[in-house]
Write an enzyme that holds these catalytic residues in place. Structure first.
Site, PDB file in Angstrom:
ATOM      1  N   THR A 161       0.832  -1.202   0.000  1.00 17.60           N
ATOM      2  CA  THR A 161       0.000   0.000   0.000  1.00 17.60           C
ATOM      3  C   THR A 161       0.868   1.254   0.000  1.00 17.60           C
ATOM      4  OG1 THR A 161      -0.157   0.073   2.408  1.00 17.60           O
ATOM      5  CG2 THR A 161      -1.824  -1.224   1.238  1.00 17.60           C
ATOM      6  N   GLY A 203       6.404  11.548  -5.133  1.00 11.28           N
ATOM      7  CA  GLY A 203       6.691  10.711  -6.304  1.00 11.28           C
ATOM      8  C   GLY A 203       5.467  10.470  -7.159  1.00 11.28           C
ATOM      9  N   THR A 227       1.071  13.658   7.769  1.00  5.36           N
ATOM     10  CA  THR A 227       1.073  12.207   7.936  1.00  5.36           C
ATOM     11  C   THR A 227       1.882  11.812   9.166  1.00  5.36           C
ATOM     12  OG1 THR A 227       3.002  11.947   6.490  1.00  5.36           O
ATOM     13  CG2 THR A 227       0.827  11.816   5.463  1.00  5.36           C
ATOM     14  N   ARG A 229       2.765  19.789   2.714  1.00  3.71           N
ATOM     15  CA  ARG A 229       2.046  19.185   3.829  1.00  3.71           C
ATOM     16  C   ARG A 229       1.412  20.308   4.669  1.00  3.71           C
ATOM     17  NH1 ARG A 229       4.001  13.897   4.989  1.00  3.71           N
ATOM     18  NH2 ARG A 229       4.398  12.929   2.964  1.00  3.71           N
ATOM     19  N   SER A 262       0.303   5.253  -4.771  1.00  3.99           N
ATOM     20  CA  SER A 262       0.052   6.136  -3.632  1.00  3.99           C
ATOM     21  C   SER A 262      -1.342   6.721  -3.705  1.00  3.99           C
ATOM     22  CB  SER A 262       1.072   7.278  -3.616  1.00  3.99           C
ATOM     23  OG  SER A 262       0.808   8.192  -4.677  1.00  3.99           O
ATOM     24  N   CYS A 263      -1.773   7.353  -2.619  1.00  6.60           N
ATOM     25  CA  CYS A 263      -3.093   7.984  -2.596  1.00  6.60           C
ATOM     26  C   CYS A 263      -3.178   9.089  -3.639  1.00  6.60           C
ATOM     27  CB  CYS A 263      -3.387   8.532  -1.201  1.00  6.60           C
ATOM     28  SG  CYS A 263      -2.137   9.656  -0.544  1.00  6.60           S
TER      29      CYS A 263
END
Length: 500
Positions: free
Chosen positions: A269, A358, A329, A380, A298-299
């Site tokens: 994941t 990425g 995160t 972020r 990734s999300c």
């Protein structure tokens, strides 16, 4: 209409009560089809399993966005009553699309005959009128790691559990952190500050290191490395190991799982490195095939790639830049402290933090035609969940805001990407409104910038926990070796290019 008399107000109240009664009649049918046959029902992509009668009505009301005439609960209730007798087997059923197609039938076909025809087309080789479908043996699933995504995956697997569910959560592997470890893990599954309480009951059995969650017994195991676990000792075999730790990203590291007795495949994941297939479901899920190790990317990659696919197919993409405004995160620090990555050591609750992503490179893996054409960066931000991807695209030909929005709106409703793309137009939409989304990304239509030139800016919200975990689950389903029947039969054959 605006009621002006007592009679009109009474008529409106009676209409609401009648619709609510129909929705209440639907709920046990929806639940029985799910538990007995592994049938997941929806209304234009809005899931109905586990929903209250009022939520069922709300989903039907939303069909106004798509159909000139709202799909009524009495229409879908009649369809559910017939489906309950057909023995569908594992299936994904869009009741609204079936209702619209049945309305359009001009030859007076009886509803049961219409549904049997749809089922015959969807099964392909099944006999018309067949009343039963054999259920394959469920596949064992192990979660390696029990952090944010691990617990989201546990919730999804337990939500989809049932007598004939194709996937069964058998075990969770963690590093023990004390004598109260199991109770604390259970508490984290039971209560979540972002996603709310667990829908069901959880019983802790510390003597046997198990949790009983909604009738599913989950064995908790302790290990320092993947290869030291003997799953067969617990009756687990041919299991898919879902590695949610992100500790290993390459084939060599993840192959440790395959050396554990009882493990047969691995799903990561996080973005995989090297030659690992990075799969975005809906785009390149055929890459799963029989690969022993697969990455669900990734999300952010899952949020942007379906939108890029739709836009690239229609207009072509000459160049694009992805700027991700991403919730903080767990790897960031609460207060300033050492961190091996640049800037991430600064206090996450107090700062906007520029960092690398990425996602652009991973998107190119899923969409090879865009190789060398995408760049990306991330910021972020001090929010706990839900992120925003801003796509600055230079297209091969010009478009307008209305045109590109209509493309993406239709893609969210009727295309093969409808499970990945959602679309919203609201002047008040903010990040918390996306919380719990089951789609990989939600296009914010009112934020789109396009002035008739080749330059377009798209805003795509995404729940980086819930939406992404749904995509991981879809890849996991692919790894079981088959897809559920999809009704109406033509839904997955609808080519995106037919929108043009």
């Amino acid at each position: 209409m605006t009621p002006t008399s007592a009679a009109e107000r009474l008529a409106l109240q009676r209409a609401w009560t009648d619709q609510l009664a129909a929705a209440e009649a639907m709920v046990p049918l929806i639940g029985r089809l799910h538990r007995r046959d592994d049938v997941v029902t929806s209304v234009h992509g809005n899931p109905l399993v586990g929903q209250s009668p009022v939520a069922v009505l709300k989903a039907h009301r939303a069909t106004r966005r798509i159909d000139e005439t709202e799909v009524g609960v009495h229409e879908t209730l009649a369809i559910l009553v017939e489906l309950d007798t057909l023995g569908l087997g594992s299936a994904s059923v869009d009741l609204a699309e079936l209702a619209v197609r049945f309305r359009a039938d001009r030859i007076g076909t009886a509803l049961r005959d219409f549904l049997q025809d749809e089922l015959f087309l969807a099964r392909g080789t099944a006999a018309r009128g067949s009343d039963t479908v054999p259920h394959p043996a469920p596949r064992d699933v192990v979660l390696y790691g029990f952090g944010r995504i691990g617990r989201m995956m546990a919730r999804i697997l337990l939500e989809r559990a049932g007598e004939h569910a194709p996937l069964t959560l058998r075990a969770v592997v963690v590093k023990r952190r004390g004598p109260d470890d199991l109770r604390k893990r259970a508490s984290l599954l039971r209560r979540d500050s972002i996603h709310g309480p667990f829908a069901g009951s959880i019983t802790v059995d510390p003597e046997h290191d198990t949790l009983l969650a909604n009738g599913t017994s989950i064995q908790f195991l302790s290990a320092d490395s993947p290869s030291e676990v003997d799953y067969r000792a617990y009756g687990i075999d041919d299991a898919i190991i879902v590695d949610t730790t992100g500790r290993w990203r390459d084939a060599d590291g993840l192959a440790q799982h395959l050396r554990a007795p009882g493990a047969s495949r691995v799903l990561l994941t996080a973005p995989g490195s090297g030659d690992l297939p990075n799969v975005v479901h809906g785009i390149n899920h055929d890459a799963v095939a029989d690969a022993p190790i697969v990455s669900a990317a990734s999300c952010t990659t899952n949020a942007i790639v379906p939108v890029l696919r739709a836009v690239s197919d229609r207009y072509g993409v000459r160049h694009g830049h992805v700027e991700t405004v991403h919730s903080a995160t767990n790897d960031q620090n609460l207060v300033d402290n050492y961190h091996p990555a640049e800037r991430r050591g600064r206090a996450a609750p107090l700062n906007l933090v520029i960092t690398a992503t990425g996602a652009a490179r991973a998107a190119e893996k899923a969409l090879p035609e865009l190789r060398g054409r995408l760049t990306g960066n991330a910021v972020r931000v001090p929010t706990p969940n839900v992120s925003l991807a801003i796509l600055h695209l230079t297209l091969d030909r010009p478009t307008t805001r209305d045109e590109v929005n209509e493309l993406l709106r239709q893609a969210s409703l009727t295309s093969p990407l409808r499970r990945q793309i959602d679309y919203v137009e609201s002047p008040e939409i903010v990040s918390t409104d996306i919380l719990g989304s089951r789609r990989a990304g939600v296009v914010d239509g009112l934020a789109t910038i396009a002035d008739g030139s080749e330059h377009v800016v798209l805003y795509v919200w995404y729940d980086n926990e819930s939406g992404y975990s749904r995509q991981v689950f879809r890849v996991l389903q692919e790894m079981t070796g088959g897809r559920a029947v999809s009704l109406p039969a033509s839904a997955e054959r609808f080519a995106l290019r037919s929108l043009h």
